[in-house]
Design a protein around this motif. Structure first.
Motif, PDB file in Angstrom:
ATOM      1  N   VAL A  21       0.844  -1.185   0.000  1.00 51.26           N
ATOM      2  CA  VAL A  21       0.000   0.000   0.000  1.00 51.26           C
ATOM      3  C   VAL A  21       0.886   1.244   0.000  1.00 51.26           C
ATOM      4  N   THR A  22       0.590   2.161  -0.915  1.00 49.19           N
ATOM      5  CA  THR A  22       1.279   3.447  -1.003  1.00 49.19           C
ATOM      6  C   THR A  22       0.241   4.535  -0.696  1.00 49.19           C
ATOM      7  N   LYS A  81      -6.334   3.121  -4.762  1.00 48.19           N
ATOM      8  CA  LYS A  81      -6.951   2.756  -3.483  1.00 48.19           C
ATOM      9  C   LYS A  81      -8.400   3.221  -3.401  1.00 48.19           C
ATOM     10  N   ALA A  82      -8.671   4.442  -3.813  1.00 46.33           N
ATOM     11  CA  ALA A  82     -10.005   5.020  -3.648  1.00 46.33           C
ATOM     12  C   ALA A  82     -11.077   4.234  -4.398  1.00 46.33           C
ATOM     13  N   SER A  83     -10.752   3.759  -5.604  1.00 42.25           N
ATOM     14  CA  SER A  83     -11.754   3.081  -6.430  1.00 42.25           C
ATOM     15  C   SER A  83     -11.542   1.574  -6.525  1.00 42.25           C
ATOM     16  N   GLY A  84     -10.316   1.128  -6.288  1.00 38.27           N
ATOM     17  CA  GLY A  84      -9.984  -0.280  -6.472  1.00 38.27           C
ATOM     18  C   GLY A  84      -9.697  -0.642  -7.913  1.00 38.27           C
TER      19      GLY A  84
END
Length: 195
Positions: A21-22, A81-84
């Protein structure tokens, strides 16, 4: 390099089983369900012609075959990350002649260009290479006409090693630039970032 690092052997390559994860991305293992998105993003000759191992045209069968068996290569799906949503791939291909060296590769689909995702993903893959895979050197190549990849490469701290040629499946033999980043330089860059 410390004595401990010089005697520490690189780890045998294994399938990626955990995510990295960044700040904006999640680099996760590839899944067969990613094949339609990968094939759709690579339905773009302007991307494929810059990559060495991809055929043109690139099909759903090509994506499924790669996901099912990418050999010893460590490959991550780059997801926002926000939307996948999957926006590209990055990975490290082991060097056949030196177990402690790998080659970085990355691409981002055209709809996601200009967001800095390639640099953020490349930084994470490089960190993974030097820590989890225990590499001592990472190389990267880019076509001389690929200004965007060259900018990512410079931002990651690679040094220019020279010009040459590389063979690509889609575009044939092409002029390229070769870059290298070793463990000691990477460590220095990481410590500067903490200052």
């Amino acid at each position: 390099m410390t004595d401990e690092e010089t005697t520490e052997r690189p780890r045998a390559r294994e399938r990626v089983t955990r995510a990295i994860v960044t700040p904006r991305l999640r680099l996760r293992p590839l899944a067969l369900g990613d094949a339609p998105t990968v094939a759709k993003l690579l339905d773009d000759y302007d991307i494929v012609k810059m990559l060495s191992r991809l055929p043109w045209p690139y099909s759903l069968d090509d994506a499924e075959s790669f996901i099912a068996d990418h050999g010893e290569e460590t490959v991550f799906a780059i997801c926002v990350k926000a939307s996948g949503g999957l926006v590209g791939l990055c990975g490290l291909q082991p060097d056949e002649t030196r177990m402690d060296r790998g080659e970085l590769g990355f691409w981002i689909g055209r709809p996601h260009w200009g967001n800095g995702y390639a640099t953020e993903a490349a930084h994470a893959a490089i960190d993974y290479g030097f820590t989890a895979l225990r590499l001592n050197e990472i190389t990267v190549n880019c076509r001389v006409i690929n200004d965007a990849s060259r900018r990512v490469i410079w931002k990651c701290g690679f040094r220019f090693r020279g010009n040459g040629m590389i063979d690509t499946v889609a575009a044939g033999r092409v002029a390229a630039e070769h870059f290298v980043l070793d463990r000691s330089c990477w460590r220095s860059l990481k410590s500067w970032g903490e200052a």
